[in-house]
Design a protein around this motif. Structure first.
Motif, PDB file in Angstrom:
ATOM      1  N   HIS A  36      -9.793  -8.150  -2.059  1.00 41.89           N
ATOM      2  CA  HIS A  36      -9.753  -9.198  -1.043  1.00 41.89           C
ATOM      3  C   HIS A  36      -9.673  -8.662   0.380  1.00 41.89           C
ATOM      4  O   HIS A  36      -8.931  -7.726   0.676  1.00 41.89           O
ATOM      5  N   ALA A  64     -12.558 -15.285   4.128  1.00 43.24           N
ATOM      6  CA  ALA A  64     -12.125 -14.234   3.212  1.00 43.24           C
ATOM      7  C   ALA A  64     -13.280 -13.868   2.301  1.00 43.24           C
ATOM      8  O   ALA A  64     -14.105 -14.716   1.938  1.00 43.24           O
ATOM      9  N   ASP A 112      -3.963  -7.701  -3.993  1.00 47.20           N
ATOM     10  CA  ASP A 112      -5.280  -8.293  -4.213  1.00 47.20           C
ATOM     11  C   ASP A 112      -6.314  -7.267  -3.772  1.00 47.20           C
ATOM     12  O   ASP A 112      -6.804  -7.294  -2.640  1.00 47.20           O
ATOM     13  N   SER A 171      -9.452 -10.443   4.480  1.00 52.41           N
ATOM     14  CA  SER A 171      -9.355 -11.620   5.343  1.00 52.41           C
ATOM     15  C   SER A 171      -8.669 -11.186   6.629  1.00 52.41           C
ATOM     16  O   SER A 171      -8.162 -10.070   6.735  1.00 52.41           O
ATOM     17  N   ASP A 207     -14.269 -11.314  -1.284  1.00 51.93           N
ATOM     18  CA  ASP A 207     -13.844 -10.449  -2.375  1.00 51.93           C
ATOM     19  C   ASP A 207     -14.992  -9.507  -2.709  1.00 51.93           C
ATOM     20  O   ASP A 207     -16.142  -9.951  -2.853  1.00 51.93           O
ATOM     21  N   HIS A 267     -10.240 -18.363   1.495  1.00 51.21           N
ATOM     22  CA  HIS A 267     -11.618 -18.518   1.029  1.00 51.21           C
ATOM     23  C   HIS A 267     -12.142 -19.913   1.362  1.00 51.21           C
ATOM     24  O   HIS A 267     -13.341 -20.105   1.574  1.00 51.21           O
TER      25      HIS A 267
END
Length: 212
Positions: free
Chosen positions: A206, A139, A203, A208, A141, A134
């Protein structure tokens, strides 16, 4: 059309940051540090330095995105709070979310760029020393309150410990699964889903390039 899209993506990936880098160009960011003992983040720490003085840890080696605010692009979409991602990924993320929202996907919250040391080795105070993805704006969310981050979770089950966001309950509106349209769309632009990563974390909010 497919050929033109490939050219566009290549141009977006190879474009320089929004401002041309130079020795007099400033890098500014606000950083927090995660403490594993207190289970909390430090107050924000402001960092200012010449862009040319960035260290290797302040830049993602694969994308070239840095922790600097100047490398980030703000995305505004109807019904969502504005968020920032690295200029390398901004247009792809924007287009993907626009299509998903137009298709009726229940996306109510998106979080992305925030500079935080939440990975890597611990120092003597129990603080993490490595930047998260992040921190580079690479990344995002999606719907954190329906797609929590879990520790001690090699395989998802009642033993998993929820440490951020809300409970993950597949089938509830806004929750993500491997088969969901949201996960498949972001995989299509090169972002992996944190619900499928190996190791002791899952996660579910998330995305990425690596899933971490």
């Amino acid at each position: 059309m497919h050929y033109r899209r490939i050219i566009l993506l290549f141009v977006l990936i190879t474009l320089p940051p929004p401002l041309l880098a130079g020795e007099d160009t400033e890098c500014q960011y606000h950083m927090v540090v995660w403490n594993t003992r207190t289970r909390s983040s430090s107050p924000p720490i402001e960092v200012r330095k010449p862009y040319a003085a960035l260290t290797s840890e302040e830049r993602d080696p694969a994308s070239g995105c840095s922790v600097c605010e100047r490398d980030q692009v703000e995305i505004k979409l109807p019904g969502l709070k504005p968020f920032k991602v690295c200029h390398v990924f901004a247009e792809r993320v924007r287009e993907t979310l626009e299509k998903l929202l137009a298709q009726g996907e229940p996306i109510t919250e998106v979080e992305a760029y925030r500079v935080v040391r939440s990975r890597g080795a611990l120092n003597e105070r129990g603080e993490r020393t490595g930047f998260s993805n992040h921190s580079f704006g690479i990344a995002i969310d999606i719907n954190p309150q329906q797609n929590g981050l879990y520790h001690r979770c090699v395989h998802f089950g009642p033993h998993c410990q929820l440490v951020r966001g809300g409970p993950w309950r597949p089938g509830q509106p806004g929750s993500l699964t491997a088969e969901s349209r949201v996960v498949q769309a972001f995989k299509g632009i090169g972002l992996q889903w944190g619900g499928e990563i190996a190791g002791k974390q899952k996660d579910f909010m998330h995305f990425s390039p690596t899933g971490y």
